[in-house]
Scaffold this active site. Structure first.
Site, PDB file in Angstrom:
ATOM      1  N   LEU A  57      -2.123  -8.236   3.596  1.00 61.39           N
ATOM      2  CA  LEU A  57      -1.303  -7.039   3.459  1.00 61.39           C
ATOM      3  C   LEU A  57      -0.259  -7.271   2.374  1.00 61.39           C
ATOM      4  CD1 LEU A  57      -0.551  -6.300   7.247  1.00 61.39           C
ATOM      5  CD2 LEU A  57      -2.520  -5.548   5.892  1.00 61.39           C
ATOM      6  N   ASP A  58       0.017  -6.242   1.589  1.00 60.63           N
ATOM      7  CA  ASP A  58       1.108  -6.341   0.616  1.00 60.63           C
ATOM      8  C   ASP A  58       2.406  -6.667   1.339  1.00 60.63           C
ATOM      9  OD1 ASP A  58      -0.655  -5.666  -1.386  1.00 60.63           O
ATOM     10  OD2 ASP A  58      -0.081  -3.549  -1.432  1.00 60.63           O
ATOM     11  N   ALA A  59       3.324  -7.288   0.646  1.00 57.38           N
ATOM     12  CA  ALA A  59       4.594  -7.688   1.264  1.00 57.38           C
ATOM     13  C   ALA A  59       5.347  -6.500   1.847  1.00 57.38           C
ATOM     14  CB  ALA A  59       5.468  -8.410   0.239  1.00 57.38           C
ATOM     15  N   ARG A 140      -2.758   2.312  -1.564  1.00 59.32           N
ATOM     16  CA  ARG A 140      -1.628   2.864  -2.318  1.00 59.32           C
ATOM     17  C   ARG A 140      -2.118   3.594  -3.570  1.00 59.32           C
ATOM     18  NH1 ARG A 140       2.108  -2.314  -2.955  1.00 59.32           N
ATOM     19  NH2 ARG A 140       3.569  -0.781  -3.889  1.00 59.32           N
TER      20      ARG A 140
END
EC number: 5.4.99.43
Length: 223
Positions: A57-59, A140
């Site tokens: 997962l992205d930060a 996104r």
């Protein structure tokens, strides 16, 4: 557990770990001092485990991430993600996203070179998203660039700013389904209290995911 990480399921082959915003799924630049998921997890668990990150997962994204507990499990999840079908250990990944516009269609498939995403609208400003592929920033990008519906607080892709919320976007890994042999297991991952500001218009008074959204997250097929 740490305020940044929480083990929400611990099984024989894998665990589901809640990752807070601000935690990296893999090491960044040498100058990046943010905590890294696997390093934090190994430091928190008392026993010595052979752990492998399966889902990244992205930060700025919160929610459940799959961590394999041995090399074979990691290989089997990886095989499924690369080949699909009946190969390896099956893995379904669904996310909840608050968006800045209403999609033209209530459900659909978003495709771009090397990337496939499914979505289903559950509120005017909220969709459930399922990954078929898992490329960097895939959800996104697809929501912002293909649907013209950027994620709330995702300023990198044109989302509106929510004052007082830094380093977190309104994208949450809310559901994981695994299939190991004939055993299928569902994991619903709620949003921790300290990260609910972006979700107040969606959650119940008790900070829970509402029933209709849970039904969509956990259905056999998204559409």
């Amino acid at each position: 557990m740490s305020a940044r990480l929480k083990v929400v399921y611990d099984g024989m082959h894998y665990m589901i770990v809640y990752k807070s915003a601000g935690v990296l799924s893999q090491p960044g630049l040498a100058s990046d001092s943010r905590p890294v998921l696997m390093s934090e997890l190994r430091g928190l668990l008392s026993e010595t485990l052979d752990l492998y990150s399966v889902q990244r997962l992205d930060a700025c994204v919160t929610g459940g991430t799959v961590v394999a507990k041995n090399k074979r499990a990691a290989m089997m999840f990886s095989r499924y993600l690369k080949q699909g079908g009946g190969s390896g250990y099956g893995l379904t990944r669904r996310y909840l996203a608050r968006i800045n516009a209403q999609p033209v269609c209530d459900e659909g498939t978003i495709e771009s070179p090397g990337m496939v995403t499914y979505y289903r609208r559950v509120r005017d400003d909220c969709v459930v998203v399922e990954l078929k592929t898992g490329k960097k920033h895939q959800i996104r990008k697809h929501l912002a660039l293909n649907l013209n519906c950027p994620i709330v607080n995702d300023t990198y892709y044109g989302g509106s700013v929510v004052k007082g919320v830094n380093g977190q976007i309104a994208l949450h890994s809310a559901f994981v389904r695994t299939r190991i042999g004939k055993n299928m297991q569902d994991h619903l991952v709620g949003i921790e209290p300290q990260e609910q500001t972006l979700w107040k218009s969606i959650l119940t008074e008790n900070g829970m995911l509402p029933d209709d959204i849970v039904r969509t997250l956990t259905r056999d097929k998204l559409f």
